[in-house]
Design a protein around this motif. Structure first.
Motif, PDB file in Angstrom:
ATOM      1  N   THR A 118       0.839  -1.203   0.000  1.00  0.00           N
ATOM      2  CA  THR A 118       0.000   0.000   0.000  1.00  0.00           C
ATOM      3  C   THR A 118       0.871   1.248   0.000  1.00  0.00           C
ATOM      4  OG1 THR A 118      -1.751  -1.151   1.230  1.00  0.00           O
ATOM      5  CG2 THR A 118      -1.788   1.257   1.259  1.00  0.00           C
ATOM      6  N   ARG A 136      -7.276   4.259  -1.531  1.00  0.00           N
ATOM      7  CA  ARG A 136      -5.854   3.948  -1.339  1.00  0.00           C
ATOM      8  C   ARG A 136      -5.369   3.182  -2.557  1.00  0.00           C
ATOM      9  NH1 ARG A 136      -5.531  -0.846   3.288  1.00  0.00           N
ATOM     10  NH2 ARG A 136      -7.230  -2.151   2.474  1.00  0.00           N
ATOM     11  N   GLN A 138      -2.658   0.275  -4.123  1.00  0.00           N
ATOM     12  CA  GLN A 138      -1.806  -0.871  -3.842  1.00  0.00           C
ATOM     13  C   GLN A 138      -1.180  -1.379  -5.136  1.00  0.00           C
ATOM     14  OE1 GLN A 138      -4.418  -3.720  -1.873  1.00  0.00           O
ATOM     15  NE2 GLN A 138      -3.960  -2.858   0.160  1.00  0.00           N
ATOM     16  N   SER A 176      -3.891   6.359   3.097  1.00  0.00           N
ATOM     17  CA  SER A 176      -3.162   5.094   3.207  1.00  0.00           C
ATOM     18  C   SER A 176      -3.944   4.046   4.009  1.00  0.00           C
ATOM     19  CB  SER A 176      -1.791   5.329   3.855  1.00  0.00           C
ATOM     20  OG  SER A 176      -1.939   5.913   5.145  1.00  0.00           O
ATOM     21  N   VAL A 182     -10.355   0.698  -2.978  1.00  0.00           N
ATOM     22  CA  VAL A 182      -8.935   0.504  -3.240  1.00  0.00           C
ATOM     23  C   VAL A 182      -8.719   0.368  -4.746  1.00  0.00           C
ATOM     24  CG1 VAL A 182      -9.120  -2.001  -2.909  1.00  0.00           C
ATOM     25  CG2 VAL A 182      -6.892  -0.895  -2.694  1.00  0.00           C
TER      26      VAL A 182
END
Length: 296
Positions: A118, A136, A138, A176, A182
């Motif tokens: 991440t 966030r 990744q 974060s 995501v």
């Protein structure tokens, strides 16, 4: 006693001698007269060689010589005239063009570790209207792509003046942790596995939307699309705008609105443009929403 007269014969002889004596001086005067006549007629050249004299020693005036310019006298011998060879013209050598560097071929691994890092990054919310959506980023482990760098690029894409946030369709903030959705970037095999959990077959080529966010195929992120007339960096705008469009509630796909027109961001452009021009943004430069017929 008177003198006897000379005999006739002797008198004749004496008369001839006196006659010769008178003619003698005449012969001696003939040569000087001839020389003077010769000079008068322009014969100074003949007198120049007479008795070893030069033309300047002659008593009689000579014709005026043609004026000439005398060259300076030097002790060095006069060089023989030579035909000068033309000197080669100086030319400036053109620099050889540097060969263009061969672009480095981008290689995309087919599979990866299946685990993700991440991005430890956050930013201010972008956008002027709608509900705030935190996200966030990744990136799959073991690939040559920085999670932090990818997060910064996605943040710029969502803040673009032709993107969703600039037109009141939502506000987005990079975080974060504690995210609403995501965005994962994964190798083709890993992307297929994640999309398959939602019943989607992405064939190692496509992106998808899942229950918890967006899956981006690394191949598309790095290479773009063969149907897209632009760089891979521009195609990344289309990937994010299309998948985030689903996140904000646009569930259906659109088709081409007409030949030569820009394709909607919600069109699956990788499957074909059908006469449209490829386009990465939801809005045109005038702020108008680019739409098309609903196809699925």
């Amino acid at each position: 006693m008177g003198k006897r007269a000379a005999p006739a014969g002797r008198r004749g002889t004496q008369s001839r001698r006196r006659a010769r004596g008178r003619r003698g001086p005449v012969r001696r005067l003939a040569l000087p007269v001839l020389v003077l006549m010769t000079l008068a007629l322009g014969g100074g050249a003949a007198l120049a060689h007479f008795n070893g004299r030069t033309a300047d020693d002659a008593a009689a005036p000579a014709p005026e010589p043609t004026p000439v310019t005398e060259a300076p006298t030097t002790d060095a011998p006069t060089p023989r005239p030579t035909t000068a060879k033309p000197k080669p013209k100086a030319t400036t050598a053109k620099p050889k063009p540097k060969p263009k560097p061969t672009p480095k071929k981008t290689t995309v691994p087919q599979s990866g570790a299946g685990t993700f890092t991440t991005a430890q990054a956050s930013g201010d919310a972008v956008g002027t209207g709608g509900s705030l959506r935190r996200y966030r980023v990744q990136v799959e482990d073991g690939i040559e792509l920085s999670a932090h760098g990818a997060a910064a690029e996605i943040q710029q894409i969502l803040a673009h003046p032709r993107s969703w946030a600039a037109h009141g369709r939502g506000r987005f903030q990079l975080v974060s942790q504690n995210a609403d959705f995501v965005i994962r970037i994964a190798t083709p095999d890993t992307a297929d596995a994640l999309c398959a959990r939602q019943g989607l077959n992405t064939h190692g080529e496509l992106n998808c939307e899942t229950a918890d966010g967006v899956v981006v195929n690394l191949k598309r992120w790095m290479l773009g699309s063969p149907t897209f007339a632009g760089e891979a960096a521009e195609y990344r705008h289309l990937i994010i705008n299309h998948e985030v469009g689903h996140e904000i509630g646009i569930r259906q796909h659109m088709g081409c609105p007409g030949p030569g027109k820009p394709a909607p961001a919600m069109m699956q452009q990788i499957k074909g443009l059908n006469g449209c021009r490829s386009n990465a943004f939801p809005y045109d430069e005038d702020g108008s929403y680019i739409t098309g017929p609903i196809v699925s």
